[in-house]
Design a protein around this motif. Structure first.
Motif, PDB file in Angstrom:
ATOM      1  N   TYR A   1       0.850  -1.185   0.000  1.00 57.28           N
ATOM      2  CA  TYR A   1       0.000   0.000   0.000  1.00 57.28           C
ATOM      3  C   TYR A   1       0.888   1.238   0.000  1.00 57.28           C
ATOM      4  O   TYR A   1       2.006   1.226   0.520  1.00 57.28           O
TER       5      TYR A   1
ATOM      6  N   PHE B   1       0.744   5.576   0.676  1.00 54.82           N
ATOM      7  CA  PHE B   1      -0.012   6.606   1.373  1.00 54.82           C
ATOM      8  C   PHE B   1       0.652   7.965   1.178  1.00 54.82           C
ATOM      9  O   PHE B   1       1.862   8.065   0.969  1.00 54.82           O
TER      10      PHE B   1
ATOM     11  N   TYR C   1       0.731  11.306   3.641  1.00 57.13           N
ATOM     12  CA  TYR C   1       0.367  11.908   4.915  1.00 57.13           C
ATOM     13  C   TYR C   1       0.723  13.385   4.868  1.00 57.13           C
ATOM     14  O   TYR C   1       1.723  13.796   4.268  1.00 57.13           O
TER      15      TYR C   1
ATOM     16  N   GLN D   1       1.521  16.746   7.338  1.00 56.50           N
ATOM     17  CA  GLN D   1       1.876  17.178   8.675  1.00 56.50           C
ATOM     18  C   GLN D   1       1.919  18.697   8.707  1.00 56.50           C
ATOM     19  O   GLN D   1       2.909  19.313   8.319  1.00 56.50           O
TER      20      GLN D   1
ATOM     21  N   ARG E   1       1.880  19.669  13.853  1.00 59.45           N
ATOM     22  CA  ARG E   1       2.651  18.440  14.052  1.00 59.45           C
ATOM     23  C   ARG E   1       1.805  17.167  13.880  1.00 59.45           C
ATOM     24  O   ARG E   1       2.344  16.072  13.780  1.00 59.45           O
ATOM     25  N   GLN E   2       0.506  17.298  13.853  1.00 59.67           N
ATOM     26  CA  GLN E   2      -0.354  16.121  13.735  1.00 59.67           C
ATOM     27  C   GLN E   2      -0.166  15.453  12.378  1.00 59.67           C
ATOM     28  O   GLN E   2      -0.122  16.120  11.352  1.00 59.67           O
ATOM     29  N   MET E   3      -0.067  14.133  12.347  1.00 60.73           N
ATOM     30  CA  MET E   3       0.038  13.388  11.099  1.00 60.73           C
ATOM     31  C   MET E   3      -1.370  13.043  10.633  1.00 60.73           C
ATOM     32  O   MET E   3      -2.138  12.392  11.348  1.00 60.73           O
TER      33      MET E   3
ATOM     34  N   LEU F   1      -3.718  11.429   7.479  1.00 61.73           N
ATOM     35  CA  LEU F   1      -3.747  10.666   6.237  1.00 61.73           C
ATOM     36  C   LEU F   1      -4.511  11.451   5.177  1.00 61.73           C
ATOM     37  O   LEU F   1      -5.647  11.856   5.391  1.00 61.73           O
TER      38      LEU F   1
ATOM     39  N   ARG G   1      -4.861   7.089   0.154  1.00 63.88           N
ATOM     40  CA  ARG G   1      -4.294   5.748   0.215  1.00 63.88           C
ATOM     41  C   ARG G   1      -4.520   5.037  -1.119  1.00 63.88           C
ATOM     42  O   ARG G   1      -5.554   5.213  -1.751  1.00 63.88           O
TER      43      ARG G   1
ATOM     44  N   PHE H   1       4.323  13.690   3.378  1.00 61.55           N
ATOM     45  CA  PHE H   1       5.142  12.493   3.394  1.00 61.55           C
ATOM     46  C   PHE H   1       4.487  11.394   2.572  1.00 61.55           C
ATOM     47  O   PHE H   1       3.303  11.084   2.753  1.00 61.55           O
TER      48      PHE H   1
ATOM     49  N   MET I   1       3.832   0.618   2.705  1.00 63.00           N
ATOM     50  CA  MET I   1       3.620  -0.438   3.685  1.00 63.00           C
ATOM     51  C   MET I   1       3.401  -1.756   2.963  1.00 63.00           C
ATOM     52  O   MET I   1       2.565  -1.841   2.064  1.00 63.00           O
TER      53      MET I   1
ATOM     54  N   GLY J   1       2.479  -3.932   9.536  1.00 61.93           N
ATOM     55  CA  GLY J   1       1.983  -2.678   9.009  1.00 61.93           C
ATOM     56  C   GLY J   1       2.900  -1.514   9.254  1.00 61.93           C
ATOM     57  O   GLY J   1       2.449  -0.382   9.324  1.00 61.93           O
ATOM     58  N   ASN J   2       4.192  -1.746   9.395  1.00 58.33           N
ATOM     59  CA  ASN J   2       5.109  -0.629   9.596  1.00 58.33           C
ATOM     60  C   ASN J   2       5.136   0.260   8.363  1.00 58.33           C
ATOM     61  O   ASN J   2       5.254  -0.216   7.235  1.00 58.33           O
ATOM     62  N   LEU J   3       5.015   1.541   8.568  1.00 60.24           N
ATOM     63  CA  LEU J   3       5.104   2.502   7.487  1.00 60.24           C
ATOM     64  C   LEU J   3       6.558   2.878   7.259  1.00 60.24           C
ATOM     65  O   LEU J   3       7.303   3.139   8.203  1.00 60.24           O
TER      66      LEU J   3
ATOM     67  N   PHE K   1       8.637   5.792   5.443  1.00 59.10           N
ATOM     68  CA  PHE K   1       8.375   7.149   4.966  1.00 59.10           C
ATOM     69  C   PHE K   1       9.491   7.676   4.081  1.00 59.10           C
ATOM     70  O   PHE K   1      10.665   7.330   4.255  1.00 59.10           O
TER      71      PHE K   1
ATOM     72  N   TYR L   1       2.302   1.330  17.496  1.00 55.33           N
ATOM     73  CA  TYR L   1       3.614   1.616  16.933  1.00 55.33           C
ATOM     74  C   TYR L   1       4.238   2.815  17.639  1.00 55.33           C
ATOM     75  O   TYR L   1       3.536   3.693  18.136  1.00 55.33           O
TER      76      TYR L   1
ATOM     77  N   TYR M   1       7.090   5.733  16.382  1.00 56.90           N
ATOM     78  CA  TYR M   1       7.931   6.292  15.340  1.00 56.90           C
ATOM     79  C   TYR M   1       8.756   7.430  15.937  1.00 56.90           C
ATOM     80  O   TYR M   1       8.311   8.127  16.840  1.00 56.90           O
TER      81      TYR M   1
ATOM     82  N   LEU N   1      10.852  10.476   9.465  1.00 55.31           N
ATOM     83  CA  LEU N   1      10.100   9.576  10.338  1.00 55.31           C
ATOM     84  C   LEU N   1      10.565   8.144  10.128  1.00 55.31           C
ATOM     85  O   LEU N   1      10.627   7.649   9.005  1.00 55.31           O
TER      86      LEU N   1
ATOM     87  N   ILE O   1      10.243   4.025  11.810  1.00 57.94           N
ATOM     88  CA  ILE O   1       9.616   3.108  12.750  1.00 57.94           C
ATOM     89  C   ILE O   1      10.627   2.668  13.806  1.00 57.94           C
ATOM     90  O   ILE O   1      11.794   2.412  13.510  1.00 57.94           O
TER      91      ILE O   1
ATOM     92  N   PHE P   1       6.263   9.749  17.897  1.00 57.92           N
ATOM     93  CA  PHE P   1       4.846   9.553  17.580  1.00 57.92           C
ATOM     94  C   PHE P   1       4.427   8.130  17.899  1.00 57.92           C
ATOM     95  O   PHE P   1       5.093   7.165  17.522  1.00 57.92           O
TER      96      PHE P   1
ATOM     97  N   GLN Q   1      -3.204   3.946   9.627  1.00 55.72           N
ATOM     98  CA  GLN Q   1      -2.659   4.147  10.960  1.00 55.72           C
ATOM     99  C   GLN Q   1      -3.102   5.513  11.461  1.00 55.72           C
ATOM    100  O   GLN Q   1      -3.012   6.511  10.757  1.00 55.72           O
TER     101      GLN Q   1
ATOM    102  N   PHE R   1      -2.392   8.435  14.124  1.00 53.60           N
ATOM    103  CA  PHE R   1      -1.246   8.923  14.878  1.00 53.60           C
ATOM    104  C   PHE R   1      -1.682   9.768  16.070  1.00 53.60           C
ATOM    105  O   PHE R   1      -2.682  10.491  16.009  1.00 53.60           O
TER     106      PHE R   1
ATOM    107  N   PRO S   1      -0.546  12.931  18.777  1.00 57.00           N
ATOM    108  CA  PRO S   1      -0.084  14.288  18.483  1.00 57.00           C
ATOM    109  C   PRO S   1       1.424  14.459  18.558  1.00 57.00           C
ATOM    110  O   PRO S   1       1.939  15.508  18.192  1.00 57.00           O
TER     111      PRO S   1
END
Lengths: 119, 116
Positions: free
Chosen positions: A33, A35, A37, A39, A43-45, A47, A50, A91, A95, A105-107, A109, B33, B35, B43, B45, B90, B105, B107, B109
């Motif tokens: 997959y 994605f 993202y 930011q 600072r919030q990630m 989505l 996808r 970003f 995955m 499911g590790n992303l 980036f 997770y 990160y 970023l 993992i 994160f 996923q 996240f 904050p």
């Protein structure tokens, strides 16, 4: 090993115009997959969009769409009618499909593209 | 009704100290997770964990350890903090298996850790 490359560290666009952010990736997997993202300065990630690798149709979410070229391993993001609120780091992420190779499911980036939308 | 929460949001501490960052998710997800986002915004993992398996990124120093008291929490403990540990951390969660599994996923904050 999987890698994700974003070749544009910074970009800018005028409000209401269209901008395309580039992303390429490298993998030997066939089930995965992709994605995008966002930011913002908060600072919030978040989505944005996808894409499943097995789908040929490009994903779209309102003003956001992707151009997925599986053979070329390219996954660009197009933002139409850019708005000031689109100013953020973007970003690209990859995955492996879960349950393959022990993945949980590790992303993975890319290094990100800083997008500035100018009034 | 925050989906993924982290505490604290900011943490300033001295080199050599031991600190913890807490993470909680109320989404009922089975996998969590951690990160790390470095000063260049990259970023990476660190850990992924469900009730069956902990997968550790091999590049993570063993001073870092995740601890999960229950399915909704995955805390990050860091021993003997170093200057290079300064970063934003994160937490994220997703549903990996079973009915309702999907690939998004969610996240938290982020926690900005500054080691002096």
């Amino acid at each position: 090993a999987q890698t994700v490359t974003q070749s544009q560290p910074e970009m800018s666009v005028q409000e209401a115009e269209t901008v395309t952010l580039s992303c390429t990736y490298d993998t030997s997997e066939s089930n995965y997959y992709l994605f995008w993202y966002k930011q913002p300065p908060s600072r919030q990630m978040i989505l944005v969009i996808r894409q499943e690798a097995y789908k040929q149709q490009n994903a779209t979410e309102n003003r956001f769409s992707v151009n997925f070229q599986k053979a070329a391993k390219s996954f660009s993001l197009k933002i139409s009618d850019s708005q000031l609120g689109d100013t953020a780091m973007y970003f690209c992420a990859f995955m492996i499909e879960m349950n393959y190779g022990g993945s949980q499911g590790n992303l993975i980036f890319g290094k990100g593209t800083k997008l500035s939308v100018k009034p | 009704d925050t989906a993924v929460s982290q505490t604290p949001k900011y943490l300033v501490t001295q080199m050599g100290n031991d600190k913890s960052i807490k993470c909680e998710q109320n989404l009922g997800h089975d996998t969590m997770y951690w990160y790390k986002q470095d000063s260049k915004k990259f970023l990476k993992i660190m850990f992924s964990y469900n009730n069956k398996e902990l997968i550790i990124n091999e590049t993570v120093p063993n001073r870092f350890s995740p601890k999960s008291p229950d399915k909704a929490h995955l805390n990050l403990h860091i021993n003997s903090l170093e200057l290079g540990d300064s970063a934003v951390y994160f937490c994220a969660s997703s549903q990996v298996s079973g009915l309702g599994s999907y690939n998004e996923q969610f996240f938290g904050p982020g926690t900005r850790l500054t080691v002096l």
